[in-house]
Design a protein around this motif. Structure first.
Motif, short mmCIF file in Angstrom:
data_model
loop_
_atom_site.label_atom_id
_atom_site.label_comp_id
_atom_site.label_asym_id
_atom_site.label_seq_id
_atom_site.Cartn_x
_atom_site.Cartn_y
_atom_site.Cartn_z
N ASN A 57 4.45 10.04 -6.02
CA ASN A 57 5.36 8.77 -7.27
C ASN A 57 5.92 8.28 -6.49
OD1 ASN A 57 7.11 7.39 -7.83
ND2 ASN A 57 9.37 8.95 -7.79
N GLN A 58 5.14 6.50 -6.62
CA GLN A 58 4.75 5.76 -5.58
C GLN A 58 6.06 5.54 -5.20
OE1 GLN A 58 1.88 4.95 -4.31
NE2 GLN A 58 1.15 6.46 -4.63
N GLY A 59 7.35 5.55 -6.21
CA GLY A 59 8.36 4.83 -6.10
C GLY A 59 9.18 5.87 -4.84
N ASN A 60 8.95 6.84 -4.74
CA ASN A 60 9.30 8.12 -3.09
C ASN A 60 9.19 7.03 -2.50
OD1 ASN A 60 9.49 9.77 -1.66
ND2 ASN A 60 9.72 11.07 -3.76
N GLY A 61 10.41 7.62 -1.62
CA GLY A 61 10.64 7.12 -0.02
C GLY A 61 9.25 7.24 0.49
N ILE A 62 8.84 8.92 0.38
CA ILE A 62 8.23 9.35 1.61
C ILE A 62 6.75 8.66 1.45
CG2 ILE A 62 7.19 11.31 1.82
CD1 ILE A 62 9.44 12.44 1.25
N THR A 63 6.51 8.39 0.54
CA THR A 63 5.83 8.09 -0.68
C THR A 63 4.72 6.30 0.32
OG1 THR A 63 4.96 9.62 -2.41
CG2 THR A 63 3.59 7.38 -2.27
N SER A 64 6.26 5.43 0.12
CA SER A 64 6.05 4.59 0.18
C SER A 64 6.91 4.87 1.63
CB SER A 64 7.30 3.48 -0.09
OG SER A 64 8.58 4.08 0.17
N PHE A 65 6.90 5.16 2.39
CA PHE A 65 7.26 5.01 4.01
C PHE A 65 4.88 5.21 4.69
CE2 PHE A 65 6.42 7.21 8.02
CZ PHE A 65 7.18 7.37 9.15
N PHE A 66 4.87 6.26 4.00
CA PHE A 66 2.79 6.23 4.45
C PHE A 66 1.92 5.26 4.29
CE2 PHE A 66 4.87 11.07 5.27
CZ PHE A 66 4.60 11.23 6.42
N ARG A 67 2.38 5.09 3.17
CA ARG A 67 2.13 3.83 2.51
C ARG A 67 1.93 2.33 3.36
NH1 ARG A 67 3.75 3.42 -2.73
NH2 ARG A 67 5.14 1.51 -1.72
N ASP A 68 3.15 2.31 3.50
CA ASP A 68 3.42 1.21 4.61
C ASP A 68 3.15 1.35 5.54
OD1 ASP A 68 5.42 -0.31 2.92
OD2 ASP A 68 6.71 0.55 3.01
N TRP A 69 2.94 2.29 6.23
CA TRP A 69 2.61 2.71 7.87
C TRP A 69 0.58 2.39 8.28
CZ3 TRP A 69 4.30 3.01 12.48
CH2 TRP A 69 5.67 2.25 12.74
N ALA A 70 0.51 2.89 6.47
CA ALA A 70 -1.19 3.37 6.21
C ALA A 70 -1.31 2.17 6.25
CB ALA A 70 -0.99 4.24 5.55
N GLU A 71 -0.91 1.38 6.08
CA GLU A 71 -1.63 -0.11 5.78
C GLU A 71 -2.52 -0.84 6.71
OE1 GLU A 71 -2.46 -1.69 2.65
OE2 GLU A 71 -1.94 0.27 1.36
N PRO A 72 -1.00 -1.17 8.00
CA PRO A 72 -1.97 -2.36 8.82
C PRO A 72 -2.85 -1.49 9.93
CG PRO A 72 0.41 -1.40 9.46
CD PRO A 72 -0.25 -0.36 7.80
N LEU A 73 -2.60 0.19 9.48
CA LEU A 73 -3.36 0.83 11.22
C LEU A 73 -4.98 1.26 10.35
CD1 LEU A 73 -0.68 4.01 11.70
CD2 LEU A 73 -1.45 2.20 13.13
N ALA A 74 -5.23 1.31 8.78
CA ALA A 74 -6.20 0.96 8.55
C ALA A 74 -7.12 0.09 8.60
CB ALA A 74 -6.03 1.19 6.91
N LEU A 75 -6.83 -0.75 9.78
CA LEU A 75 -7.19 -2.02 9.87
C LEU A 75 -8.26 -2.30 9.21
CD1 LEU A 75 -8.45 -0.26 13.92
CD2 LEU A 75 -5.86 -1.35 13.23
N ALA A 76 -9.39 -3.04 9.33
CA ALA A 76 -11.01 -3.40 8.50
C ALA A 76 -11.25 -1.98 7.26
CB ALA A 76 -11.84 -4.63 9.19
N PHE A 77 -11.28 -0.98 7.52
CA PHE A 77 -11.12 -0.25 6.59
C PHE A 77 -11.09 -0.07 5.39
CE2 PHE A 77 -12.20 1.28 10.72
CZ PHE A 77 -13.66 2.16 11.12
N LYS A 78 -9.65 -1.49 4.91
CA LYS A 78 -8.57 -1.19 4.33
C LYS A 78 -9.77 -0.79 2.56
CE LYS A 78 -5.85 -3.53 5.44
NZ LYS A 78 -4.34 -3.69 5.29
#
Length: 113
Positions: free
Chosen positions: A54-75
């Motif tokens: 569920n994209q609205g879940n806090g755990i899911t959004s937590f990992f999505r928010d952290w993963a976005e910048p950490l993926a660098l140019a690989f996104k």
């Protein structure tokens, strides 16, 4: 009962090289652990996406928010038609990148210091 100054005098003193080796080992270990944590965040994000979390879940959004910048140019390195496949490939490559880079940097720190 022994005097505390006698115990201190009898204890072997650490050399500067021993202190330096400990500090270098600590720094290299920290670098390695940071790389592992970043890779873990990216892998958990991939698992959540692949599992239709569920994209609205806090755990899911937590990992999505952290993963976005950490993926660098690989996104958006690869752009397959399936968005899940894009996340799997791109964020998976980013996780492997962080593991490899942190391992190499930790080994260089130990070797050069």
């Amino acid at each position: 009962m022994a005097d505390s100054t006698e115990e201190t005098a009898a204890a072997p003193r650490r050399t500067a090289a021993e202190w330096r080796a400990d500090i270098v080992g600590l720094v290299a270990g920290i670098v390695r652990w940071v790389g592992l944590v970043i890779a873990l965040i990216l892998v958990v994000h991939v698992i959540l996406v692949m599992g239709n979390a569920n994209q609205g879940n806090g755990i899911t959004s937590f990992f999505r928010d952290w993963a976005e910048p950490l993926a660098l140019a690989f996104k958006n390195l690869f752009t397959p038609d399936d968005p899940k496949l894009a996340v799997l490939v791109n964020y998976g490559l980013a996780a492997v990148f962080w593991l490899v880079v942190s391992t190499v940097v930790a080994k260089l720190i130990r070797r050069l210091a």
